[in-house]
Design a protein around this motif. Structure first.
Motif, mmCIF file in Angstrom:
data_model
loop_
_atom_site.group_PDB
_atom_site.id
_atom_site.type_symbol
_atom_site.label_atom_id
_atom_site.label_comp_id
_atom_site.label_asym_id
_atom_site.label_seq_id
_atom_site.Cartn_x
_atom_site.Cartn_y
_atom_site.Cartn_z
ATOM 1 N N UNK A 1 0.824 -1.212 0.000
ATOM 2 C CA UNK A 1 0.000 0.000 0.000
ATOM 3 C C UNK A 1 0.860 1.265 0.000
ATOM 4 N N UNK A 2 1.883 1.264 0.876
ATOM 5 C CA UNK A 2 2.808 2.409 0.964
ATOM 6 C C UNK A 2 3.479 2.665 -0.374
ATOM 7 N N UNK A 3 3.958 1.552 -0.989
ATOM 8 C CA UNK A 3 4.660 1.703 -2.258
ATOM 9 C C UNK A 3 3.735 2.212 -3.353
ATOM 10 N N UNK A 4 2.466 1.791 -3.296
ATOM 11 C CA UNK A 4 1.496 2.308 -4.265
ATOM 12 C C UNK A 4 1.302 3.801 -4.079
ATOM 13 N N UNK A 5 1.271 4.217 -2.799
ATOM 14 C CA UNK A 5 1.106 5.643 -2.513
ATOM 15 C C UNK A 5 2.273 6.442 -3.092
ATOM 16 N N UNK A 6 3.488 5.894 -2.907
ATOM 17 C CA UNK A 6 4.677 6.588 -3.433
ATOM 18 C C UNK A 6 4.604 6.687 -4.953
ATOM 19 N N UNK A 7 4.220 5.556 -5.593
ATOM 20 C CA UNK A 7 4.108 5.534 -7.053
ATOM 21 C C UNK A 7 3.066 6.544 -7.517
#
Lengths: 281, 62
Positions: A264-270
């Motif tokens: 989820x965090x990585x999706x937010x960053x992307x």
């Protein structure tokens, strides 16, 4: 003290946990372990530990008719002994404030963690049965109109529910051959990790002597780690943190554990990057 | 935007290396390719849609 305990699932490798919990009990009073999160067989072991009934946890492994030939873990998962262990445990009360167990609902494809510490006997029985209901082997357990299965199939090392508490430290017992970094670095530095890799086939295929060996090894390894980490006592948190750091440094094969939150965090960053370039809103 | 700066840098380098016409041609080609890719991404990527399709992503503590 605010001490947390995390026990992972691992089918028959749960026998390691029983040995390890006996070693932990020599250092920490179960009353001081106020927050627990445990999955699958770990949930039964955690309940046995917190209610001071580790012998009930052992009962299943030592009662089943394990001859020299090995049996599949499905024998246990479908056995009367498991039902009997759940029945005996559900009569006891735990000493912790919260005990989270992960469950999955295949229909909604969701995972959630339920606090079972204050459940009544009948409800507790259902929750413990659902905690070890393996998809494909057991039927789901119907709780509050939801068909629930063992949450360890998605989150096998459920440290996540304990993140919300300001704990002095957490003891985590799992069976993966990795030196995981859990959730965040700050949180991870408070986790005493005890992992048992052993022979992976012992998760599903074992006999009585394997179980005995796992219990003994579990006790020995946990005791060695407890001796090291709690050399200055279980209340000296500064000394414990430095020992955790030393333990982590000793095992350099560090792996960031991929969980739903990290994805989820990585999706937010992307998403932020794409939004910066006006590719998405 | 950073990407435009990079394209400009590529165009300048290409101009220095291959001359004005070839440099301009490479610059335009890269620019068009990047724009086409961006448009394609804009049309196909819907983060919310992707997230909703990943099972067991959202965790709840009850």
């Amino acid at each position: 003290m605010n001490i947390g305990l995390v026990l992972s699932g691992g089918m028959s490798k749960g026998a390691y946990q029983l040995g390890a919990l006996r070693a932990i009990r020599e250092y920490i009073d179960p009353k001081d372990v106020r927050f627990i999160s445990a999955a699958s067989i770990g949930a039964l072991n955690a309940y046995a530990y917190s209610s001071d009934n580790l012998d009930v946890g052992s009962f299943m492994w030592h009662s089943i008719n394990l001859t020299h030939s090995r049996v599949l873990v499905t024998t246990i998962l479908r056995s009367e002994f498991l039902t009997e262990v759940i029945r005996r445990l559900s009569k006891k009360e735990v000493q912790c404030e919260k005990m989270y167990v992960p469950y999955i609902n295949l229909k909604t494809r969701s995972i959630f963690y339920t606090d079972i510490a204050e459940k009544e006997e009948e409800e507790l029985k259902e929750h413990l049965a659902a905690a070890v209901a393996m998809p494909g082997i057991n039927h789901p357990v119907l709780i509050n109109e939801l068909n629930l299965y063992d949450g360890a199939t998605v989150d096998n090392i459920p440290v996540y529910p304990l993140m919300q508490y300001n704990l002095d430290y957490i003891i985590c017992i799992h069976f993966d051959d990795y030196n995981y970094t859990f959730e965040s670095r700050y949180f991870d530095n408070k986790i005493v990790k005890i992992n048992f890799t052993g022979d992976s086939k012992h998760s599903i295929w074992f006999n009585r002597s394997d179980v005995k060996d796992m219990e003994i090894q579990g006790y020995k390894k946990a005791k060695a780690i407890m001796d090291f980490v709690f050399a200055d006592g279980p209340e000296n948190t500064e000394a414990i943190y430095s020992k955790i750091e030393a333990l982590n440094a000793m095992n350099s094969h560090k792996v960031r554990r991929t969980t739903a939150d990290i994805i989820n965090d990585n999706y937010d960053k992307l998403k932020k990057r794409l939004a910066k370039r006006q590719i998405v809103e | 935007m950073k990407i435009t700066k990079r394209i400009k840098t590529i165009a300048v380098c290409a101009t220095l290396a291959c001359g004005a016409i070839a440099g301009a041609a490479i610059g335009i080609l890269v620019y068009q390719t990047v724009k086409a890719v961006e448009e394609k991404i804009k049309k196909t990527i819907n983060i919310k849609n992707i997230l909703s399709k990943i099972p067991f992503l959202k965790r709840k503590v009850k």
